[in-house]
Motif scaffolding. Structure first.
Motif, short mmCIF file in Angstrom:
data_model
loop_
_atom_site.label_atom_id
_atom_site.label_comp_id
_atom_site.label_asym_id
_atom_site.label_seq_id
_atom_site.Cartn_x
_atom_site.Cartn_y
_atom_site.Cartn_z
N LYS A 72 0.84 -1.19 0.00
CA LYS A 72 0.00 0.00 0.00
C LYS A 72 0.88 1.25 0.00
O LYS A 72 0.67 2.19 -0.77
CB LYS A 72 -0.89 -0.03 1.24
CG LYS A 72 -1.96 1.00 1.23
CD LYS A 72 -3.06 0.68 2.23
CE LYS A 72 -3.91 1.92 2.45
NZ LYS A 72 -4.09 2.24 3.87
N ARG A 73 1.91 1.23 0.83
CA ARG A 73 2.79 2.40 0.94
C ARG A 73 3.57 2.63 -0.37
O ARG A 73 3.77 3.76 -0.79
CB ARG A 73 3.76 2.19 2.12
CG ARG A 73 4.76 3.33 2.33
CD ARG A 73 4.06 4.62 2.73
NE ARG A 73 4.98 5.75 2.77
CZ ARG A 73 5.27 6.54 1.75
NH1 ARG A 73 4.71 6.33 0.56
NH2 ARG A 73 6.11 7.55 1.90
N MET A 74 3.97 1.52 -1.00
CA MET A 74 4.78 1.68 -2.22
C MET A 74 3.98 2.18 -3.41
O MET A 74 4.55 2.65 -4.40
CB MET A 74 5.49 0.37 -2.58
CG MET A 74 6.70 0.14 -1.70
SD MET A 74 7.68 -1.28 -2.18
CE MET A 74 8.30 -0.75 -3.73
N GLN A 75 2.65 2.06 -3.31
CA GLN A 75 1.82 2.55 -4.41
C GLN A 75 1.60 4.06 -4.35
O GLN A 75 1.10 4.65 -5.30
CB GLN A 75 0.46 1.83 -4.39
CG GLN A 75 0.55 0.47 -5.05
CD GLN A 75 -0.60 -0.44 -4.64
OE1 GLN A 75 -1.46 -0.04 -3.86
NE2 GLN A 75 -0.61 -1.65 -5.16
N LEU A 98 8.96 -9.38 -2.51
CA LEU A 98 9.34 -8.04 -2.98
C LEU A 98 9.69 -8.04 -4.47
O LEU A 98 9.37 -7.10 -5.19
CB LEU A 98 10.53 -7.51 -2.16
CG LEU A 98 10.93 -6.07 -2.43
CD1 LEU A 98 9.85 -5.10 -1.97
CD2 LEU A 98 12.26 -5.72 -1.75
N GLU A 99 10.32 -9.12 -4.91
CA GLU A 99 10.64 -9.21 -6.34
C GLU A 99 9.38 -9.14 -7.18
O GLU A 99 9.35 -8.47 -8.22
CB GLU A 99 11.37 -10.51 -6.65
CG GLU A 99 12.86 -10.31 -6.66
CD GLU A 99 13.64 -11.60 -6.85
OE1 GLU A 99 13.26 -12.41 -7.72
OE2 GLU A 99 14.61 -11.77 -6.11
N GLY A 100 8.33 -9.82 -6.72
CA GLY A 100 7.04 -9.78 -7.42
C GLY A 100 6.47 -8.37 -7.44
O GLY A 100 6.00 -7.90 -8.48
N GLU A 104 5.75 -6.11 -10.75
CA GLU A 104 4.41 -5.55 -11.02
C GLU A 104 4.48 -4.05 -11.25
O GLU A 104 3.75 -3.48 -12.04
CB GLU A 104 3.48 -5.75 -9.81
CG GLU A 104 2.75 -7.06 -9.74
CD GLU A 104 2.14 -7.26 -8.33
OE1 GLU A 104 1.80 -6.26 -7.67
OE2 GLU A 104 2.03 -8.44 -7.93
N GLN A 105 5.35 -3.38 -10.48
CA GLN A 105 5.42 -1.93 -10.55
C GLN A 105 6.51 -1.45 -11.51
O GLN A 105 6.81 -0.26 -11.56
CB GLN A 105 5.68 -1.34 -9.15
CG GLN A 105 4.58 -1.68 -8.14
CD GLN A 105 4.78 -1.00 -6.79
OE1 GLN A 105 5.80 -0.38 -6.53
NE2 GLN A 105 3.78 -1.10 -5.93
#
Ligand code: ADP
Ligand code: ADP
Ligand code: ZN
Length: 215
Positions: A72-75, A98-100, A104-105
Motif C-alpha cells: 500500500k505504501r509503495m503505491q 518483494l521481487e514480485g 508488477e510496478q
C-alpha cells in the motif's frame, strides 16, 4: 535519478538514522515497516492488533501483515521515483515477495546496503535509543543526546524509549536477525546487489560511505 534501495542490518545498526539522512540527500521517501507497524498498533487497526504481540516478543510479524502495509505504501505517488526500504525485507520469503512487487510496478532494485555492527555495540545503541513519536527524530542518551533531556530538538515532542528496547527483547531480536534476516546477505550477494558497509564510526562517516557505494 530513479533509485530503489534496501537498508539491511541488525536492530540498532543505524538503518533508521541513515535512512533519514538519505531522504535528505536523495529526496526519496523512507519506507520503514517498523514505523508503519508501530503506527498501526497505536491506531488499533486490524493489522496493528495482529502485529502487536510479535513485536513485543521481538519476533517477525507474519509476512501477510507486513506485505499488505508495504504494498500500500509503495503505491503512493511519492514512491514513483524510488524509495529507501528500511527494515524490509527481513527474511528470504519477503525478498521473494518483494521481487514480485517490483516487477508488477516495473521497478528495479539497485542496491542492498548491509550495515555491519558488532553485537555488543548494538546492545549499547538500543538500550540508549530515544525517539520522538511525533516527528520520528532519533537520539541516543550518550552518542547523540538531545539538548534538553527527554525533549525532541526538532519539534519539542516528548522522547520515548521503545517498548521493545529492553535487554531481553533486544537479545531476541538480534537472534531473530541472525537466523532469519542474515541469510539475505548471501541471497543478494548472488544477485550482485550487496554493498557491505562498516557501520561503526560517526553517522556522518557512515553516510559518506553509503553515498560512495551507491554512486
Ligand atoms: P536501526 O534502525 O538499525 O534499529 P537506529 O538508526 O534507530 O537503528 O539507531 C539505533 C540507536 O543508535 C539510536 O539511538 C541512534 O541514535 C544510535 N546510532 C545510530 N547510528 C549511530 C552511530 N553511527 N554511532 C553511534 N550511535 C548511533
Ligand atoms: P529495529 O530498529 O530493531 O531494526 P524496526 O523498527 O525495524 O526495528 O522493527 C521493529 C519490529 O517490527 C521488529 O522487531 C518486528 O517485530 C517488526 N517488523 C518490522 N519490520 C518487519 C518485517 N519486514 N517483517 C516482520 N516484522 C517486522
Ligand atoms: Zn520530534
Amino acid at each position: 535519478m530513479i533509485v530503489n534501495l534496501i537498508l539491511l542490518g541488525p536492530p540498532g545498526a543505524g538503518k533508521g538514522t541513515q535512512a533519514q539522512r538519505l531522504v535528505e540527500r536523495l529526496k526519496l521517501p523512507q519506507i520503514s515497516t517498523g514505523d508503519l507497524l508501530r503506527a498501526a498498533v497505536r491506531d488499533g487497526t486490524d493489522l496493528g492488533r495482529q502485529a502487536k504481540e510479535y513485536m513485543q516478543r521481538g519476533e517477525l510479524v507474519p509476512d501477510s501483515v507486513v506485505v499488505l502495509m508495504l504494498k500500500k505504501r509503495m503505491q503512493a505517488d511519492d514512491c514513483r521515483t524510488g524509495c529507501i526500504l528500511d527494515g524490509f525485507p527481513r527474511a528470504v520469503t519477503q525478498a521473494e515477495i518483494l521481487e514480485g512487487v517490483f516487477s508488477e510496478q516495473a521497478r528495479s532494485l539497485n542496491h542492498v546496503v548491509s550495515i555491519e555492527v558488532p553485537e555488543e555495540e548494538l546492545v549499547r545503541r538500543l538500550t540508549g535509543r530515544r525517539s520522538c513519536p511525533k516527528c520520528g527524530a532519533m537520539f541516543h542518551v550518550m552518542f547523540s543526546p538531545p539538548e534538553k533531556e527527554g525533549v525532541c530538538d526538532k519539534c519539542d515532542g516528548e522522547l520515548i524509549t521503545r517498548a521493545d528496547d529492553n535487554e531481553e527483547t533486544i537479545r531476541n531480536r538480534i537472534a531473530v536477525y541472525r537466523e532469519q534476516t542474515e541469510p539475505l546477505k548471501k541471497y543478494y550477494e548472488e544477485k550482485g546487489l550487496l554493498r557491505p558497509i562498516d557501520g561503526t564510526g560517526t553517522p556522518k562517516d557512515i553516510e559518506e560511505k553509503i553515498a560512495k557505494v551507491i554512486g
